[in-house]
Write a protein that holds these residues in place. Sequence first.
Motif, PDB file in Angstrom:
ATOM      1  N   TRP A  25      33.572  62.777  56.636  1.00 14.68           N
ATOM      2  CA  TRP A  25      34.596  63.709  56.148  1.00 14.68           C
ATOM      3  C   TRP A  25      34.953  63.475  54.691  1.00 14.68           C
ATOM      4  CZ3 TRP A  25      38.976  64.109  60.395  1.00 14.68           C
ATOM      5  CH2 TRP A  25      38.483  64.841  61.485  1.00 14.68           C
ATOM      6  N   PHE A  26      35.350  64.547  54.043  1.00 11.21           N
ATOM      7  CA  PHE A  26      35.936  64.456  52.710  1.00 11.21           C
ATOM      8  C   PHE A  26      37.065  65.478  52.621  1.00 11.21           C
ATOM      9  CE2 PHE A  26      32.520  67.562  52.458  1.00 11.21           C
ATOM     10  CZ  PHE A  26      33.066  68.611  51.734  1.00 11.21           C
ATOM     11  N   ASP A  27      38.125  65.109  51.918  1.00 11.02           N
ATOM     12  CA  ASP A  27      39.296  65.983  51.710  1.00 11.02           C
ATOM     13  C   ASP A  27      39.840  66.510  53.041  1.00 11.02           C
ATOM     14  OD1 ASP A  27      38.935  65.658  48.980  1.00 11.02           O
ATOM     15  OD2 ASP A  27      37.681  67.444  48.799  1.00 11.02           O
ATOM     16  N   ALA A 286      31.385  73.934  64.053  1.00 10.92           N
ATOM     17  CA  ALA A 286      30.602  73.592  62.863  1.00 10.92           C
ATOM     18  C   ALA A 286      31.403  73.721  61.582  1.00 10.92           C
ATOM     19  CB  ALA A 286      29.357  74.470  62.791  1.00 10.92           C
ATOM     20  N   LEU A 287      32.366  74.645  61.557  1.00  9.93           N
ATOM     21  CA  LEU A 287      33.154  74.905  60.350  1.00  9.93           C
ATOM     22  C   LEU A 287      34.582  74.396  60.469  1.00  9.93           C
ATOM     23  CD1 LEU A 287      31.905  78.545  59.664  1.00  9.93           C
ATOM     24  CD2 LEU A 287      31.204  76.451  58.466  1.00  9.93           C
ATOM     25  N   LEU A 288      34.789  73.434  61.375  1.00 12.80           N
ATOM     26  CA  LEU A 288      36.137  72.940  61.637  1.00 12.80           C
ATOM     27  C   LEU A 288      36.626  71.981  60.559  1.00 12.80           C
ATOM     28  CD1 LEU A 288      38.357  73.189  63.810  1.00 12.80           C
ATOM     29  CD2 LEU A 288      37.356  71.198  64.952  1.00 12.80           C
ATOM     30  N   HIS A 289      35.711  71.178  60.001  1.00 15.63           N
ATOM     31  CA  HIS A 289      36.109  70.163  59.019  1.00 15.63           C
ATOM     32  C   HIS A 289      35.068  70.040  57.917  1.00 15.63           C
ATOM     33  CE1 HIS A 289      39.615  68.651  61.179  1.00 15.63           C
ATOM     34  NE2 HIS A 289      38.913  68.698  62.292  1.00 15.63           N
ATOM     35  N   ASN A 290      35.498  69.463  56.790  1.00 15.05           N
ATOM     36  CA  ASN A 290      34.582  69.146  55.699  1.00 15.05           C
ATOM     37  C   ASN A 290      33.812  67.871  56.027  1.00 15.05           C
ATOM     38  OD1 ASN A 290      35.743  71.239  54.093  1.00 15.05           O
ATOM     39  ND2 ASN A 290      37.379  69.845  53.455  1.00 15.05           N
ATOM     40  N   ARG A 300      23.313  67.586  53.842  1.00 15.64           N
ATOM     41  CA  ARG A 300      23.907  68.898  53.615  1.00 15.64           C
ATOM     42  C   ARG A 300      25.427  68.810  53.657  1.00 15.64           C
ATOM     43  NH1 ARG A 300      23.921  74.679  56.697  1.00 15.64           N
ATOM     44  NH2 ARG A 300      23.521  75.941  54.844  1.00 15.64           N
ATOM     45  N   LYS A 301      26.051  69.335  52.636  1.00 16.31           N
ATOM     46  CA  LYS A 301      27.504  69.335  52.536  1.00 16.31           C
ATOM     47  C   LYS A 301      28.072  70.556  53.251  1.00 16.31           C
ATOM     48  CE  LYS A 301      31.201  69.209  49.032  1.00 16.31           C
ATOM     49  NZ  LYS A 301      31.464  69.201  47.565  1.00 16.31           N
ATOM     50  N   ILE A 302      28.958  70.312  54.218  1.00 15.20           N
ATOM     51  CA  ILE A 302      29.586  71.381  54.982  1.00 15.20           C
ATOM     52  C   ILE A 302      31.051  71.492  54.574  1.00 15.20           C
ATOM     53  CG2 ILE A 302      30.155  72.265  57.276  1.00 15.20           C
ATOM     54  CD1 ILE A 302      27.175  72.186  56.690  1.00 15.20           C
TER      55      ILE A 302
END
Length: 376
Positions: A25-27, A286-290, A300-302
């Motif tokens: 995780w980031f931010d 998939a788009l829940l967290h950074n 790959r950065k999500i």
Amino acid sequence: MLRKLYIEPTTKCNLNCKMCFRHTWFDEPICDLSLEDFRRALDTMPKTVETIFFGGMGEPLHHKDILEMIRLAAQTGVEVELLTNGTLLTETMIHGILDAGLTRLWISIDDLETDSSINADSSRGDPDHSGHDHSGRVLSNIRTLNKIRQQRISGISLGITFVAMKSNVHQLAKLPFFIAQHLVDEVNVSNISPTDEASQEEMLYTGLVNMYTGPGKGSVLPTVRLPYFDMNVPEAAEGIRSLMRKQNFNLYFNDQPVLRKSGYCKFVREGMTFVRADGKVCPCMALLHNGYTYLSNVRRKITHCSFGNVKEQPLAEIWNSKEYKVFRRKFDDFEFASCIYCGHCELFSENKEDCIGNSHPACGGCLWAEGVLSCP
């Protein structure tokens, strides 16, 4: 319409599993969903919701108000489910979730062994390096759960999520015995989510291919019919794998079609949404967290995606917003580039855009949409 509402009570966890997505995780805030915000989500959710599911990236039973949340959810008359790592299932907690009205409890495990020895290869056998066998504790807690639900004649059902990887896939043969022994009603098996080189090596599905063939009337593709092969024969296994990497034919095994559909997001197509622990409303897991995924040796950065926050807007208003509706319509025909299959251009390094004009989120590289990862 919205049918299933996922609630992330917390991003905190009592374990520190070495292959957890949270390590990338980031931010991201480490926080709890307040009872006030949870009530607001319940009070403003569309009337079409059939199931409320407590899960996400933290441990729901770690939240101090989780029993009250379950009780409030049950009072709405919908099915109420919860996914836990199983380590906090004390007798008191078990009685608490039964009293609160939980209808299905999911327990995530990666070790079906029935002995109490630490599995050194398990991703959570000793995740906090404490010397404690968490896998053994979870199995013990499952036995306690079954004893209590039999004593109380409880109608709660038990689901198991199993993360399959190279180090534990041999245990799948034990599933029938495990199901019978522990009175399991449903099992959900998923590949491990690759977050670094080590977890990529554990994946059981690295030869990613477009799995859609669509056999049937009107198909213009040729048909390949195969007999049964013994997959224990290495040559047969490799031959099948090489064939499955192709996508320009309809495949049958012993006259049974192999449906290899890809580009299907069940979160969107089957009417689901997520309320994060900070109140943000996100479309899928998939788009829940950074964070970062790792596939084909590419990091790959999500970046997460949200369409509002229940702190500021009613949930039904967010769900019915023009922006969210436009996003969902893209999934009718999965209008995203096939990022996983094309060789990974420079755009693959993030989910910001793709080569056919989609801006964030570019979902062509999603492992959930390809059926590689699975959630209950």
